[in-house]
Scaffold this active site. Structure first.
Site, PDB file in Angstrom:
ATOM      1  NE  ARG A 215      -3.637  -2.429   2.246  1.00 27.88           N
ATOM      2  CZ  ARG A 215      -3.865  -3.017   3.646  1.00 27.88           C
ATOM      3  NH1 ARG A 215      -3.448  -2.465   4.832  1.00 27.88           N
ATOM      4  NH2 ARG A 215      -4.838  -3.963   3.550  1.00 27.88           N
ATOM      5  NE  ARG A 308      -7.242  -0.435   5.932  1.00 27.20           N
ATOM      6  CZ  ARG A 308      -7.053  -1.821   6.245  1.00 27.20           C
ATOM      7  NH1 ARG A 308      -6.607  -2.200   7.244  1.00 27.20           N
ATOM      8  NH2 ARG A 308      -7.142  -2.815   5.029  1.00 27.20           N
ATOM      9  NE  ARG A 319      -8.270  -6.672   2.003  1.00 28.34           N
ATOM     10  CZ  ARG A 319      -7.441  -6.758   2.386  1.00 28.34           C
ATOM     11  NH1 ARG A 319      -7.067  -6.572   3.799  1.00 28.34           N
ATOM     12  NH2 ARG A 319      -6.287  -7.340   1.545  1.00 28.34           N
TER      13      ARG A 319
HETATM   14  N1  LIG Z   1      -1.330 -16.577   8.020  1.00 30.78           N
HETATM   15  C1  LIG Z   1      -0.901 -15.508   7.776  1.00 30.78           C
HETATM   16  N2  LIG Z   1      -1.750 -14.422   7.755  1.00 30.78           N
HETATM   17  C2  LIG Z   1      -1.232 -12.997   7.573  1.00 30.78           C
HETATM   18  C3  LIG Z   1       0.285 -12.712   7.898  1.00 30.78           C
HETATM   19  N3  LIG Z   1       0.559 -11.445   7.824  1.00 30.78           N
HETATM   20  C4  LIG Z   1      -0.521 -10.986   7.668  1.00 30.78           C
HETATM   21  N4  LIG Z   1      -1.573 -11.853   7.873  1.00 30.78           N
HETATM   22  C5  LIG Z   1      -3.069 -11.581   7.525  1.00 30.78           C
HETATM   23  O1  LIG Z   1      -3.627 -11.183   6.433  1.00 30.78           O
HETATM   24  C6  LIG Z   1      -4.621 -10.497   6.364  1.00 30.78           C
HETATM   25  C7  LIG Z   1      -4.575  -9.351   5.360  1.00 30.78           C
HETATM   26  O2  LIG Z   1      -3.518  -8.425   5.773  1.00 30.78           O
HETATM   27  P1  LIG Z   1      -3.348  -7.108   5.309  1.00 30.78           P
HETATM   28  O3  LIG Z   1      -3.206  -7.413   3.557  1.00 30.78           O
HETATM   29  O4  LIG Z   1      -2.187  -6.401   5.675  1.00 30.78           O
HETATM   30  O5  LIG Z   1      -4.785  -6.260   5.270  1.00 30.78           O
HETATM   31  P2  LIG Z   1      -5.606  -5.792   6.549  1.00 30.78           P
HETATM   32  O6  LIG Z   1      -5.802  -6.987   7.567  1.00 30.78           O
HETATM   33  O7  LIG Z   1      -6.821  -5.508   5.886  1.00 30.78           O
HETATM   34  O8  LIG Z   1      -4.906  -4.720   7.091  1.00 30.78           O
HETATM   35  C8  LIG Z   1      -4.831  -9.892   7.769  1.00 30.78           C
HETATM   36  O9  LIG Z   1      -5.934 -11.057   8.563  1.00 30.78           O
HETATM   37  C9  LIG Z   1      -3.524 -10.456   8.567  1.00 30.78           C
HETATM   38  O10 LIG Z   1      -3.898 -10.736   9.922  1.00 30.78           O
HETATM   39  C10 LIG Z   1       1.033 -13.980   7.983  1.00 30.78           C
HETATM   40  O11 LIG Z   1       2.187 -13.885   8.060  1.00 30.78           O
HETATM   41  N5  LIG Z   1       0.381 -15.113   7.879  1.00 30.78           N
HETATM   42  N1  LIG Z   2     -11.830   1.617  17.694  1.00 31.11           N
HETATM   43  C1  LIG Z   2     -11.816   2.098  16.568  1.00 31.11           C
HETATM   44  N2  LIG Z   2     -12.562   3.200  16.447  1.00 31.11           N
HETATM   45  C2  LIG Z   2     -12.648   3.641  15.345  1.00 31.11           C
HETATM   46  N3  LIG Z   2     -11.855   3.378  14.201  1.00 31.11           N
HETATM   47  C3  LIG Z   2     -10.892   2.590  14.543  1.00 31.11           C
HETATM   48  C4  LIG Z   2     -10.776   1.717  15.667  1.00 31.11           C
HETATM   49  N4  LIG Z   2      -9.570   0.913  15.773  1.00 31.11           N
HETATM   50  C5  LIG Z   2      -9.134   1.121  14.174  1.00 31.11           C
HETATM   51  N5  LIG Z   2      -9.815   1.790  13.701  1.00 31.11           N
HETATM   52  C6  LIG Z   2      -9.779   2.414  12.207  1.00 31.11           C
HETATM   53  O1  LIG Z   2     -10.026   1.254  11.606  1.00 31.11           O
HETATM   54  C7  LIG Z   2      -9.283   1.265  10.127  1.00 31.11           C
HETATM   55  C8  LIG Z   2      -8.766   0.046  10.085  1.00 31.11           C
HETATM   56  O2  LIG Z   2      -7.789  -0.406  11.318  1.00 31.11           O
HETATM   57  P1  LIG Z   2      -6.716  -1.240  11.126  1.00 31.11           P
HETATM   58  O3  LIG Z   2      -5.849  -0.862  12.238  1.00 31.11           O
HETATM   59  O4  LIG Z   2      -6.017  -0.847   9.578  1.00 31.11           O
HETATM   60  O5  LIG Z   2      -7.163  -2.462  10.902  1.00 31.11           O
HETATM   61  P2  LIG Z   2      -6.418  -4.005  10.737  1.00 31.11           P
HETATM   62  O6  LIG Z   2      -5.020  -3.959  10.670  1.00 31.11           O
HETATM   63  O7  LIG Z   2      -7.195  -4.939  11.544  1.00 31.11           O
HETATM   64  O8  LIG Z   2      -6.864  -4.370   9.114  1.00 31.11           O
HETATM   65  C9  LIG Z   2      -8.308   2.205  10.432  1.00 31.11           C
HETATM   66  O9  LIG Z   2      -8.587   3.391   9.590  1.00 31.11           O
HETATM   67  C10 LIG Z   2      -8.425   2.558  11.806  1.00 31.11           C
HETATM   68  O10 LIG Z   2      -7.796   3.963  12.178  1.00 31.11           O
END
Ligand SMILES: Nc1nc2c(ncn2[C@@H]2O[C@H](COP(=O)(O)OP(=O)(O)O)[C@@H](O)[C@H]2O)c(=O)[nH]1
Ligand SMILES: Nc1ncnc2c1ncn2[C@@H]1O[C@H](COP(=O)(O)OP(=O)(O)O)[C@@H](O)[C@H]1O
Length: 438
Positions: A215, A308, A319
């Site tokens: 990203r 986000r 998702r």
């Molecule tokens: N099994 C597995 N899942 C992962 C790993 N790293 C990230 N993820 C998961 O992949 C999913 C997608 O992550 P990401 O693309 O960063 O998107 P986000 O969760 O929307 O921020 C999330 O559920 C993460 O917890 C890994 O090393 N192994």
């Molecule tokens: N408790 C909360 N209330 C409102 N917004 C939140 C809260 N926790 C996280 N966010 C917002 O939600 C979005 C997704 O959070 P993020 O940490 O990227 O989620 P994930 O890593 O689980 O995918 C971000 O824009 C973040 O600022």
């Protein structure tokens, strides 16, 4: 007293051992110059067997020709050899099958103890070889090569080859790693960032590998190791990953190294992985705490994900579909230790902090400046007794001294592919530097 008794017992055993030593190598293709030591098979033997050879007899050769040990388990002899030659260092494991009288080159999993300038080996009852590296600090000298453990047996079935697996022995118990899972957009990253910002020296993030595109603000090696699918698949086949999963159409995985980099720096490791990954870690050797972050409602999750603004509409839809499945799977009994609702960010963070603090009473990581120059290991394992003697020459100052260490392997946790934790080391002989009763 205890030390004196051990020495007395060991002297008796030395004589028995002299009779039992097997000379191997003449018909196995070794060059005459190479020295090989063989340990007899302890598997299945009821009586405790332990030995202490004289230091000179037992010390492993660390000349430029390298060092080999040969250990017999059933009909197989496991040869571990390694060398460091200028800038090149290598380590090799091969198996001599005594039935077919042929060499087999196994699939070697886990991270190897490189460089291996010299070593000593001992077969433990649980199907592991204890390998003590020479010319290494106390903290880095203890390794395990699993040759007949449940993990290796399972991998043999999966891979259809002979398999051996390395793991590094870690003295003491570091606090357990933390696995954090939850649907996309729930706030995992936000909570982890807060934790790392507040306690930068206490927590470290396990940087996963992924085949998804970065990203806008994501950095390679910081947020993820962004990689190609073919490279990642090869590394998975080579046993470099603790777990991996296909998530939202991309491959994600935690390399063994990603966790070790954090734990080696003395920090508590945090893994942000999906539910499939959490399941795999549960089934692995990593002894972790599993936390699931859940949203206050599905509508709120959708709102956060869209706000986000990092995904296309198609990706958001995917998702959200996966989120429903993950929220269901999280209820599976025995998978997650804790479920935290991320409604108000501050109160969820406070709960997470409290939960982690309650589990942080483990031993501090052991660091030592003592260096193991040469070593010979000998076992005294029985059903009730899992102690191993390491007879070594050590150096903490300029002067080298001969010392006797006792390694307690009774409460080992983890194992290949990863780390074997919970080792206890006691100094029985002349070791300075505050080593007694580590
Ligand atoms: N099994 C597995 N899942 C992962 C790993 N790293 C990230 N993820 C998961 O992949 C999913 C997608 O992550 P990401 O693309 O960063 O998107 P986000 O969760 O929307 O921020 C999330 O559920 C993460 O917890 C890994 O090393 N192994
Ligand atoms: N408790 C909360 N209330 C409102 N917004 C939140 C809260 N926790 C996280 N966010 C917002 O939600 C979005 C997704 O959070 P993020 O940490 O990227 O989620 P994930 O890593 O689980 O995918 C971000 O824009 C973040 O600022």
């Amino acid at each position: 007293m205890a030390v004196a008794r051990l020495h007395a017992e060991n002297r008796q055993i030395i004589n028995l051992r002299a009779l039992r030593q097997i000379k191997v190598g003449s018909d196995l293709g070794f060059r005459g110059k190479d020295r090989i030591r063989s340990s007899t098979n302890l598997m299945g033997e009821e009586a405790p067997e332990y030995v202490l050879n004289s230091f000179e007899l037992a010390a492993c050769d660390s000349e430029s020709t390298g060092c080999r040990t040969a250990t017999t388990v059933g009909n197989k002899m496991y040869v571990v050899e390694g060398s460091e030659d200028g800038s090149k260092s290598w380590i090799n494991v091969k198996i001599f099958d005594k039935l077919t009288r042929s060499w087999v080159f196994p699939t070697v999993l886990g991270i190897k103890p490189v460089p291996l300038k010299g070593h000593s080996a001992l077969l433990l009852k649980n199907g592991q070889l204890l390998i003590v590296k020479m010319d290494s600090t106390l903290d880095g000298c203890i390794w395990f090569l699993e040759v007949d453990s449940p993990f290796v047996k399972e991998q043999k079935k999966i891979l259809g080859t002979e398999v051996v697996a390395w793991s590094k022995g870690v003295i003491g118990n570091a606090p357990k790693p933390i696995v954090i899972s939850g649907p996309s957009g729930v706030g995992k990253g936000t909570l982890i960032n807060k934790l790392m910002k507040e306690f930068p020296s206490r927590y470290g993030f396990s940087v996963s590998h992924t085949t998804r595109a970065p990203r806008e603000k994501e950095l390679d090696g910081v947020h993820y190791h962004f990689t190609e699918r073919s490279i990642m698949e090869k590394d998975i086949r080579d046993g470099k990953f603790l777990e991996f999963a296909s998530v939202h159409g991309n491959l994600y995985g935690t390399s063994i190294e990603a966790v070790e980099v954090v734990t080696d720096s003395g920090k508590r490791c945090i893994l942000d992985i999906d539910v499939q990954g959490a399941r795999s870690v549960r089934a692995s050797s990593l002894d972790a705490i599993f936390i699931f972050i859940t949203p206050p409602s599905f509508e709120e999750l959708e709102k956060r994900l869209r706000a986000r603004g990092t995904e296309t509409e198609e990706q958001v839809q995917k998702r959200l579909r996966n989120a429903r499945a993950e929220l269901d799977e999280a209820k599976y009994p025995g998978l997650f230790n804790h479920i935290l609702v991320n409604d108000d960010l501050e109160s969820c963070y406070e709960n997470l902090e409290k939960l982690l603090a309650s589990d942080e009473t483990a031993d501090p990581l052991y660091q030592s400046s003592v260096k193991i120059l040469k070593a010979h290991v000998s076992g005294m394992e029985s059903k009730a007794d899992h102690r191993t003697l390491i007879h070594c020459s050590t150096s903490s100052t300029n002067a080298a001294t001969h010392s006797l260490l006792m390694l307690d392997t009774s409460s080992l946790k983890g194992g290949a592919p990863g780390r074997t934790r919970g080792l206890r080391v006691y100094a029985l002989g002349s070791l300075g530097d505050g080593l007694n009763g580590i």
